[in-house]
Structure formats: C-alpha cells, structure tokens
Design an enzyme around this catalytic site. Structure first.
Site: not given
Length: 191
Positions: A55, A81-83
C-alpha cells in the site's frame, strides 16, 4: 513476481497461476479498479497472496506517514508500505524499516536507491517505462542501481513495465523482482 494492480479480479487470476507472490498498489491503481475504500480493498487483497501486498502512503510528512501506517499495517501480516522517495519519505523509512516491509517508490536515480538502502528499505521501486520515456534507458538505470545496491540487502522491485520485452530487459539488467500488470504476465507466456 508481483502483480501491479489493485483489481480483485486480476489478483484472483494472478494467484490462481501459482507463481505470483505479491502485489503492488498505489492511489491511481486503486482508483482505476474502482475502489473508494483502500482499507477494505487491502483487507480483500492481502489474503489472496502468499507474499507482500504493498500500500502506498499518501501522507507527506514523517509524522503524518506514521499515523497513516498505524491505520494500515494492522490490516494484514503481509501488508507492506510503499513510501515515496522524498527526503521526508526516506526519514520515515529509517523510522519504520525495522518494524515493517518498506519499499521506497518513485526511485529515478542511483543516488536515491543508495539513500533508500541506507534508510533500511527492503526494496526500491523504479518505474522502468517512465525512465525510458524520460531518458531513453530504463534498463540502464536498473543496471546501475543493481551495482550500487549489490553490497546491501535492498532489492530492486521494478514496476511501470509495459511489455514482455521490457520485463525481460529489466530482469537482465539486474532487477531482483518485477511487478507487472496481469496482461503483461499473461503475454510473457506467449511464444
């Protein structure tokens, strides 16, 4: 091999193949698939995959990213998590990387890949086709990133791939993983 889609139909088809391990999503993919509730979508997507489902956070500051992560990470054990690759995103990656699977996304230079690895990212996500359109050589960027990341544990999860040939060129250039739309996965099997 990851599915680059937020479509539940695509996810079911991809996982039925038996070799697609995870998925990458982003706000555009969620919207394109008609989802208005990201939490509910991820709760439906995560159980379909044996590996990580990513996400992408929308917040811009490390503190706001922390609050958003606190809402999403408890949804599933395989949620990552995609940052975004900004200095604020890298700061948040350094905070979070010991507690969750983190991919730094939107990586367009070898220097950004180096910083992501130093911040503790498990993956960097370059958008190969976009780099090719902007500079003429997306796979060349992957090759350089692979050299820079070689002594680290950070892996290249290449995305933004539009054709089987581009997928193969990306893998040959040194990508550890690719995230592909279902159509490209299926097209790779064609002779």
């Amino acid at each position: 091999l990851f599915l680059d889609s937020a479509s539940l139909e695509d996810a079911r088809r991809a996982t039925a193949l038996g070799f697609v391990v995870g998925a990458t999503t982003n706000p555009a993919l969620l919207a394109r698939a008609g989802h208005t509730d990201a939490r509910a979508t991820l709760q439906a997507l995560c159980p379909l995959f044996p590996g990580t489902v990513f996400y992408q956070v929308l917040a811009r500051t490390p503190d706001a990213m922390q609050k958003e992560a606190a809402v999403f990470l408890p949804l599933a054990e395989n949620l990552g998590l995609k940052i975004p690759c900004t200095i604020q995103g890298l700061e948040f990656t350094a905070r979070l990387s010991g507690d969750a699977v983190v991919a730094v996304t939107g990586v367009f230079t070898p220097g950004q890949a180096y910083l992501a690895a130093q911040a503790g990212a498990r993956f960097v996500i370059p958008y190969v086709n976009r780099v090719t359109r902007l500079t003429g050589d997306g796979p060349g960027l992957i090759d350089t990133m692979a050299d820079i990341l070689d002594p680290t544990e950070c892996e290249i999860l290449a995305a933004g791939i539009k054709s089987p040939a581009e997928a193969v060129d990306t893998l040959l250039a040194g990508a550890d993983h690719v995230s592909l739309p279902l159509a490209v996965i299926l097209a790779l099997a064609e002779n």
